[in-house]
Scaffold this motif. Sequence first.
Motif, PDB file in Angstrom:
ATOM      1  N   VAL A 134      -3.390   5.771   8.904  1.00  0.00           N
ATOM      2  CA  VAL A 134      -3.203   5.761   7.554  1.00  0.00           C
ATOM      3  C   VAL A 134      -1.607   6.497   7.104  1.00  0.00           C
ATOM      4  O   VAL A 134      -0.970   5.914   6.442  1.00  0.00           O
ATOM      5  CB  VAL A 134      -4.119   6.850   6.713  1.00  0.00           C
ATOM      6  CG1 VAL A 134      -3.811   7.078   5.355  1.00  0.00           C
ATOM      7  CG2 VAL A 134      -5.582   6.198   6.938  1.00  0.00           C
ATOM      8  N   ALA A 137      -4.937   3.080   4.070  1.00  0.00           N
ATOM      9  CA  ALA A 137      -3.518   2.420   4.181  1.00  0.00           C
ATOM     10  C   ALA A 137      -3.138   1.335   3.537  1.00  0.00           C
ATOM     11  O   ALA A 137      -1.903   1.073   2.939  1.00  0.00           O
ATOM     12  CB  ALA A 137      -3.571   2.019   5.922  1.00  0.00           C
ATOM     13  N   HIS A 188       1.121   4.088   7.788  1.00  0.00           N
ATOM     14  CA  HIS A 188       1.389   2.966   6.712  1.00  0.00           C
ATOM     15  C   HIS A 188       1.987   3.808   5.274  1.00  0.00           C
ATOM     16  O   HIS A 188       2.957   3.144   4.733  1.00  0.00           O
ATOM     17  CB  HIS A 188       0.352   2.122   6.431  1.00  0.00           C
ATOM     18  CG  HIS A 188       0.067   1.130   7.404  1.00  0.00           C
ATOM     19  ND1 HIS A 188       1.029  -0.124   7.766  1.00  0.00           N
ATOM     20  CD2 HIS A 188      -0.624   1.064   8.909  1.00  0.00           C
ATOM     21  CE1 HIS A 188       0.379  -0.655   8.935  1.00  0.00           C
ATOM     22  NE2 HIS A 188      -0.343   0.164   9.483  1.00  0.00           N
ATOM     23  N   CYS A 189       1.486   4.917   5.207  1.00  0.00           N
ATOM     24  CA  CYS A 189       2.079   5.632   3.800  1.00  0.00           C
ATOM     25  C   CYS A 189       3.243   5.936   4.193  1.00  0.00           C
ATOM     26  O   CYS A 189       4.348   6.014   3.196  1.00  0.00           O
ATOM     27  CB  CYS A 189       1.156   6.859   3.601  1.00  0.00           C
ATOM     28  SG  CYS A 189      -0.348   6.491   3.183  1.00  0.00           S
ATOM     29  N   GLU A 237      -9.883   3.747   7.226  1.00  0.00           N
ATOM     30  CA  GLU A 237      -8.512   3.963   7.527  1.00  0.00           C
ATOM     31  C   GLU A 237      -7.689   2.627   6.977  1.00  0.00           C
ATOM     32  O   GLU A 237      -6.684   2.665   6.255  1.00  0.00           O
ATOM     33  CB  GLU A 237      -8.022   4.030   8.979  1.00  0.00           C
ATOM     34  CG  GLU A 237      -8.623   5.316   9.820  1.00  0.00           C
ATOM     35  CD  GLU A 237      -8.364   5.356  11.170  1.00  0.00           C
ATOM     36  OE1 GLU A 237      -7.711   6.397  11.464  1.00  0.00           O
ATOM     37  OE2 GLU A 237      -8.559   4.214  11.742  1.00  0.00           O
TER      38      GLU A 237
END
Lengths: 148, 285
Positions: free
Chosen positions: A56, A17, A59-60, A13
């Motif tokens: 993930v 990220a 942060h995306c 992850e």
Amino acid sequence: MSILAEYASNDMEREKASNGYLMSLLAVMVGLPLPIVNLLASVIFYFSNRKSTLFVRWHCTQTLVSQLTLLIVNAIGFSWTMSIIFGDNMLSNEYIGYVITIFTFNVIEFIFTINAAIKVRKGQHVEWWFWGPLTDLICRTSGQKTKE
Amino acid sequence: MPHFWSKNKGVTEHYILFPMKKVFFQFLVLVILFLTLFGGLSSIDFMKYWHLQSINRRTEDKIGQLVIDGIKKSNKEINNDSVQVVLNTIKSRICIANSISPADIAIHLVRSDEVNAFAIPGHHIIIYTGLIDRCDSVSELCGVIGHEMGHIQLNHVMKRLLNELGIGLLAAVASNGNSAVIGQIIKILSSTAFARKQESEADKISVRYLEQAHINPKGFANIMLKLADMHAGIPKEMEWISTHPDSKKRADTILSIIHADQSNYTPVLTGSEWLVLKNTANSGY
């Protein structure tokens, strides 16, 4: 408190990220001076990871919303420049002031992105001013709707 | 959605409304920060500190002078006192009514049978005697002068040269006076049209200038129509009109934007002053 505050992320992850941030950086370098390229990279990365884990996705999403904000100010600067080169507008103090302003914001964003990519890779949570709470809100709302 | 809000009211307040306030507050701070930085930087006179404005105007003036010298090599400038007085009367009438300093614009009458007028760098307007020869009234000539003044005021001349030749070549010309490039500049400015949008802007500004100066703008439309009609017969000599496409359409636009309620037009020149110009234009070929 962020929804990721007590999230225990695994190595995969963290890498995904972190790559989200790096992807936008790479696109900035490739896509200059067109402001749309870095956003496109973030959008593609976001959609390819939207069904991933919360860490993930979070942060995306933060990368995506920050790029979207920058796209707006950069696009204004880009169209202003084009109107000076090909249109009737002339070089002015306002234009130079705007270019320096967006350059400053882009550099700050660039530094923050590198910092975020490094910290996230180490498993630390990075929450930016405005984009962090906004991302939190987006992920929290989508999470609530999913539960419902 | 109503189901979610009503059933989870407490949760919503805690998880959605509070973060939303935080997002809004932080967004506001960010916008204020951006605008403060932008406003602060904009108030700095970069143009002055980096000599951007002075370089532009100085370069423009130098190029303008070189272009005039270039034109004078092939065509004679008519600068006798009586003609200058008449041209200055027209110029002052338009300039003063529109808050433009008359000293900032120079009109040069050049002997040539071409029906042409054009603006060159340094706020100069070149009028060929061929154009005056075709004008039946001073308001027609005023329309053309207003149009060229519009190009000057909107900075079309320098922008066009920058687009066509680039800043490096223009700066080089200003310093070393390359005659081949000067010839190219004269050709660009005298025999090719500005962009359609720029021509339209100059037409509109000309009508405004004329109305402010109480000069009948119908004269401007008249010269357009007249030259458009004559265009087919003598294309080579009708430079001014051949480089200004769609003249019939533009004449219609000019007529449509004239304020019909304004009728307090006053003569620009006396009959004898106009005759001075006409006679000068007619003689000496």
